[in-house]
Motif scaffolding. Structure first.
Motif, PDB file in Angstrom:
ATOM      1  N   LEU A   1      53.984 -57.873 -44.846  1.00 62.26           N
ATOM      2  CA  LEU A   1      52.753 -57.251 -44.371  1.00 62.26           C
ATOM      3  C   LEU A   1      52.150 -56.437 -45.511  1.00 62.26           C
ATOM      4  N   PRO A   2      50.825 -56.412 -45.607  1.00 63.54           N
ATOM      5  CA  PRO A   2      50.224 -55.485 -46.565  1.00 63.54           C
ATOM      6  C   PRO A   2      50.408 -54.055 -46.056  1.00 63.54           C
ATOM      7  N   ILE A   3      50.742 -53.151 -46.934  1.00 62.93           N
ATOM      8  CA  ILE A   3      51.063 -51.791 -46.515  1.00 62.93           C
ATOM      9  C   ILE A   3      49.869 -51.165 -45.788  1.00 62.93           C
ATOM     10  N   MET A   4      48.670 -51.632 -46.134  1.00 63.04           N
ATOM     11  CA  MET A   4      47.462 -51.083 -45.492  1.00 63.04           C
ATOM     12  C   MET A   4      47.468 -51.327 -43.981  1.00 63.04           C
ATOM     13  N   SER A   5      47.976 -52.490 -43.587  1.00 61.36           N
ATOM     14  CA  SER A   5      47.939 -52.814 -42.158  1.00 61.36           C
ATOM     15  C   SER A   5      48.773 -51.810 -41.369  1.00 61.36           C
ATOM     16  N   VAL A   6      49.844 -51.304 -41.981  1.00 64.06           N
ATOM     17  CA  VAL A   6      50.675 -50.319 -41.301  1.00 64.06           C
ATOM     18  C   VAL A   6      49.978 -48.963 -41.308  1.00 64.06           C
ATOM     19  N   LEU A   7      49.413 -48.629 -42.465  1.00 62.79           N
ATOM     20  CA  LEU A   7      48.770 -47.316 -42.581  1.00 62.79           C
ATOM     21  C   LEU A   7      47.552 -47.218 -41.668  1.00 62.79           C
ATOM     22  N   LYS A   8      46.933 -48.371 -41.393  1.00 67.49           N
ATOM     23  CA  LYS A   8      45.748 -48.372 -40.535  1.00 67.49           C
ATOM     24  C   LYS A   8      46.060 -47.762 -39.173  1.00 67.49           C
ATOM     25  N   SER A   9      47.238 -48.095 -38.650  1.00 67.58           N
ATOM     26  CA  SER A   9      47.567 -47.557 -37.329  1.00 67.58           C
ATOM     27  C   SER A   9      47.813 -46.060 -37.403  1.00 67.58           C
ATOM     28  N   VAL A  10      48.270 -45.598 -38.570  1.00 70.00           N
ATOM     29  CA  VAL A  10      48.458 -44.156 -38.736  1.00 70.00           C
ATOM     30  C   VAL A  10      47.091 -43.467 -38.751  1.00 70.00           C
ATOM     31  N   ARG A  11      46.138 -44.159 -39.382  1.00 73.73           N
ATOM     32  CA  ARG A  11      44.800 -43.585 -39.471  1.00 73.73           C
ATOM     33  C   ARG A  11      44.237 -43.304 -38.073  1.00 73.73           C
ATOM     34  N   GLY A  12      44.609 -44.169 -37.127  1.00 73.91           N
ATOM     35  CA  GLY A  12      44.106 -43.998 -35.769  1.00 73.91           C
ATOM     36  C   GLY A  12      44.517 -42.676 -35.129  1.00 73.91           C
ATOM     37  N   VAL A  13      45.690 -42.172 -35.528  1.00 71.90           N
ATOM     38  CA  VAL A  13      46.159 -40.930 -34.897  1.00 71.90           C
ATOM     39  C   VAL A  13      46.130 -39.778 -35.896  1.00 71.90           C
ATOM     40  N   LEU A  14      45.439 -39.977 -36.998  1.00 73.44           N
ATOM     41  CA  LEU A  14      45.407 -38.973 -38.065  1.00 73.44           C
ATOM     42  C   LEU A  14      44.968 -37.618 -37.528  1.00 73.44           C
ATOM     43  N   PHE A  15      43.990 -37.650 -36.643  1.00 71.42           N
ATOM     44  CA  PHE A  15      43.447 -36.393 -36.120  1.00 71.42           C
ATOM     45  C   PHE A  15      44.543 -35.578 -35.424  1.00 71.42           C
ATOM     46  N   ILE A  16      45.306 -36.255 -34.563  1.00 73.08           N
ATOM     47  CA  ILE A  16      46.375 -35.571 -33.833  1.00 73.08           C
ATOM     48  C   ILE A  16      47.402 -35.007 -34.809  1.00 73.08           C
ATOM     49  N   VAL A  17      47.731 -35.817 -35.810  1.00 70.80           N
ATOM     50  CA  VAL A  17      48.729 -35.382 -36.789  1.00 70.80           C
ATOM     51  C   VAL A  17      48.252 -34.114 -37.491  1.00 70.80           C
ATOM     52  N   VAL A  18      47.024 -34.137 -37.979  1.00 65.69           N
ATOM     53  CA  VAL A  18      46.494 -32.986 -38.718  1.00 65.69           C
ATOM     54  C   VAL A  18      46.424 -31.764 -37.800  1.00 65.69           C
ATOM     55  N   PHE A  19      45.966 -32.000 -36.587  1.00 65.03           N
ATOM     56  CA  PHE A  19      45.811 -30.911 -35.629  1.00 65.03           C
ATOM     57  C   PHE A  19      47.150 -30.209 -35.358  1.00 65.03           C
ATOM     58  N   THR A  20      48.165 -31.001 -35.005  1.00 66.05           N
ATOM     59  CA  THR A  20      49.464 -30.384 -34.713  1.00 66.05           C
ATOM     60  C   THR A  20      50.036 -29.744 -35.970  1.00 66.05           C
ATOM     61  N   ALA A  21      49.786 -30.345 -37.122  1.00 65.70           N
ATOM     62  CA  ALA A  21      50.308 -29.779 -38.364  1.00 65.70           C
ATOM     63  C   ALA A  21      49.730 -28.387 -38.572  1.00 65.70           C
ATOM     64  N   ILE A  22      48.427 -28.230 -38.384  1.00 68.52           N
ATOM     65  CA  ILE A  22      47.790 -26.933 -38.608  1.00 68.52           C
ATOM     66  C   ILE A  22      48.328 -25.892 -37.627  1.00 68.52           C
ATOM     67  N   ILE A  23      48.435 -26.298 -36.374  1.00 76.94           N
ATOM     68  CA  ILE A  23      48.962 -25.364 -35.373  1.00 76.94           C
ATOM     69  C   ILE A  23      50.345 -24.873 -35.780  1.00 76.94           C
ATOM     70  N   ASN A  24      51.208 -25.826 -36.163  1.00 71.31           N
ATOM     71  CA  ASN A  24      52.555 -25.465 -36.555  1.00 71.31           C
ATOM     72  C   ASN A  24      52.571 -24.530 -37.753  1.00 71.31           C
ATOM     73  N   LEU A  25      51.736 -24.867 -38.710  1.00 71.33           N
ATOM     74  CA  LEU A  25      51.729 -24.135 -39.974  1.00 71.33           C
ATOM     75  C   LEU A  25      51.410 -22.660 -39.721  1.00 71.33           C
ATOM     76  N   PHE A  26      50.498 -22.379 -38.838  1.00 68.42           N
ATOM     77  CA  PHE A  26      50.039 -20.998 -38.667  1.00 68.42           C
ATOM     78  C   PHE A  26      50.743 -20.260 -37.542  1.00 68.42           C
ATOM     79  N   PHE A  27      51.417 -20.993 -36.653  1.00 65.54           N
ATOM     80  CA  PHE A  27      51.956 -20.283 -35.502  1.00 65.54           C
ATOM     81  C   PHE A  27      53.452 -20.035 -35.569  1.00 65.54           C
TER      82      PHE A  27
END
Ligand SMILES: Nc1ncnc2c1ncn2[C@@H]1O[C@H](COP(=O)(O)OP(=O)(O)OP(=O)(O)O)[C@@H](O)[C@H]1O
Ligand SMILES: [Mg+2]
Lengths: 305, 283
Positions: free
Chosen positions: B61-87
């Motif tokens: 598989l091209p690595i992009m095809s896997v990363l594409k699915s990560v891109r779909g949930v990127l927002f959630i990942v970033v959001f929870t990361a920020i919450i964790n970082l500061f709380f």
């Protein structure tokens, strides 16, 4: 000014994925105003893809190199897109599956309403469109489109497009799935529409008999490329090309070929039944005269004896 | 062909991974997901990444095809990361400005959380990328078959699932066709407020529903005409068979799972701390 002008058109579905599929390749095509163009080609050759470019339903993929212009309007121009859609009437395959209103009149009025015409004009257009396709306004206007027969539904769907009074009418296999009488009806309707509403017609069909009879010019597609472009006679006389493109010959041509093989003296460029019967009539008459002459000779000889 | 897979992300390459039995892939994916929740150390994350890369390479598989699915949930990942970082406020303070505090503990937790999510999504997407929806449905049916004992209508559920999967692309295609046809009559779907937009969708939805009912009727007749019934006597046309590949895959993932468990519960108790061996002072 030509009604339709297509230059260097290419189209690839699902670009840059493993499902990439080249559907059109370097298409150059001009359709003159008042022309009846027949578009033929095996399934999957790109006919539907091509015609959907005409009213901007499919966007050009390479705007720099290619262009699609209809009546002087570019299909890439966002501002004139709406106007373009009203200028190019498009009747899709099985158009009856797109009916949605609860009465025939309302469904036919959908297009004119989107054109923002005033109410009287809309009513007038609905009335006229229904009459043109051969559905009596008083009898059909208030019926539900879903209670009609298949052929009637198709007429309603065509009326819905005609009501916009498009200058160019595009039909994708308008007779698919109809019985012989229904087919004949729709085909003569298309001819009538050309005279009364839309002077330029582009019709996709798999039926070569219909094409030979109706079209002024035939364009054949194969794997997304134009492989033939000419009058029905020119196109169908090139037997090798027809075979390569995965197409049929019209029945008349096939019969003519068989007759010629058996020694009947008729020309080999017959494409319609009318032409075939005319030529057969001629051939028969000349045979009769030859036979009569021979007979005369015989009887004279008899007398001599 | 594109029609079979227009739904989902199946990426055909006919690799050994694609040819694995769907049931095995489903179970191994579960095992992998479980393993991810046991990871505690950076070593565990590195190992998981390595395993993932090996599978992606084997699956061609091209690595992009896997990363594409990560891109779909990127927002959630970033959001929870920020919450964790500061709380997260316990542990050694790294940065402090006003009420904003970032601690060493917070940074570690955040990094691990992001890694966990990304590895989770990538792993799950591998299943979808290498297995067709129909294979998945069949695999699920087979895995659920023990439920028949407690009278769960597994066959019916499976048939419903396969039919739904089968018709999603059809519906999708049909929707596009109807949208095109109504657009050709000047319909406009992307202007006006929300109510105007919903109303504009009616000319698409009504024919879509009517056609679906018609199609459902036809399908029911067709199935009836071929004597379909959902009894247990039905046999399969395509029988899935376990092969050597499946065994190897199982050993591979089970081995991985074992190492993760050892890393969590055993290595440290005997005084092996791989993280500090690798990163030393960095942590
Ligand atoms: N939405 C789509 N996504 C991907 N590929 C498509 C799509 N629509 C059509 N194709 C492919 O593009 C090619 C041309 O399709 P098109 O529908 O233009 O053919 P056609 O000449 O109209 O065929 P038919 O006579 O069967 O209607 C085909 O190979 C088809 O599989
Ligand atoms: Mg088509």
């Amino acid at each position: 000014m030509p009604a339709v002008e297509i230059k260097n058109l290419n189209f690839i579905y699902s670009k840059k994925t493993p499902f990439e599929k080249r559907a059109l390749q370097d298409i150059n095509l001009t359709v003159e105003e008042g022309e009846f163009l027949g578009l033929v080609g095996a399934t999957g050759s790109g006919k539907s893809t091509l015609i959907q470019h005409l009213n901007g339903l499919i966007k050009l993929q390479d705007k720099k190199r290619s262009s699609v212009v209809v009546n002087g309007m570019s299909a890439t121009d966002k501002k004139s897109l709406k106007k373009l859609r009203f200028e190019v009437g498009m009747v899709f395959q099985y158009p009856e599956y797109q009916l949605f209103e609860d009465t025939v009149a309302k469904d036919v009025a959908f297009g004119p309403k989107n054109m923002k015409l005033d109410k009287d004009e809309i009513d007038a257009r609905v009335r006229r469109a229904l009459e043109v396709v051969g559905l009596e306004y008083d009898k059909f206007a208030e019926r539900s489109p879903f209670d009609l027969s298949g052929g009637e539904k198709r007429r309603v769907a065509i009326a819905g497009v005609i009501a916009m009074q498009p200058k160019v009418l595009v039909l994708d296999e308008p007779v698919a799935g109809l019985d012989p009488v229904g087919r004949e009806d729709i085909l003569s309707l298309v001819k009538k529409l050309q005279k009364e509403v839309s002077p330029t017609i582009i019709m996709v069909s798999h039926n070569m008999d219909d094409m030979a009879r109706l079209a002024d010019r035939i364009v054949a597609l194969k794997d997304g490329c134009i492989v033939a472009n000419g009058t029905p006679k020119e196109v169908f006389c090139d037997r090798k090309l027809i075979e390569d493109a995965g197409l049929d010959l019209p029945a008349a041509t096939r019969i003519a070929d068989k007759l010629i093989a058996r020694g009947v003296e008729i020309p080999s460029d017959i494409v319609t039944m009318d032409a075939l019967s005319a030529e057969l009539g001629k051939a028969l008459r000349s045979r009769i005269t030859v036979a009569a002459k021979a007979n005369d000779g015989v009887s004279e000889e008899d007398e001599n004896v | 062909m594109f029609k079979d897979v227009a739904f989902g992300q199946y990426y055909p390459t006919n690799s050994p991974v694609h040819r694995l039995d769907a049931r095995v892939k489903l179970l191994l994916t579960l095992l992998y997901v479980a393993a991810i929740f046991f990871i505690k150390s950076y070593f565990g994350f590195m190992l998981t990444t390595a395993v993932l890369i090996i599978i992606v390479a084997l699956a061609r598989l091209p690595i992009m095809s896997v990363l594409k699915s990560v891109r779909g949930v990127l927002f959630i990942v970033v959001f929870t990361a920020i919450i964790n970082l500061f709380f997260i406020k316990d542990g050694e303070v790294l940065v402090q400005s006003g009420s904003l505090i970032i601690t060493k503990n917070g940074v570690h937790t955040t990094i691990k959380l992001v890694l966990r999510l990304v590895l989770l999504i990538s792993g799950a997407s591998l299943l979808a990328l290498t297995t067709t929806p129909v294979q998945l449905a069949d695999g699920l049916e087979s895995l659920m078959s023990p439920l028949k004992l407690i009278k769960v209508p597994v066959r019916d559920i499976a048939m419903i699932m396969s039919i739904a999967l089968r018709f999603i692309p059809t519906l999708f295609e049909e929707t596009n066709k109807i949208i095109a046809a109504q657009k050709a009559r000047g319909a406009c779907f992307d202007t006006g407020n929300i109510f105007a937009r919903i109303k504009a969708m009616l000319p698409v939805l009504i024919p879509l529903f009517i056609n679906s009912f018609r199609r459902a009727d036809e399908l029911a007749f067709a199935m009836d005409a071929r004597c379909y019934n959902a009894t247990d006597k039905r046999t399969r046309f395509k029988k899935a068979k376990l092969g050597w590949g499946d065994l190897i895959a199982f050993v591979f993932i089970a081995g991985y799972f074992t190492v993760i468990l050892l890393d969590r519960y055993y290595f440290r108790t005997v005084g092996i701390d791989i993280d500090s061996m690798i990163f030393g002072e960095l942590l």
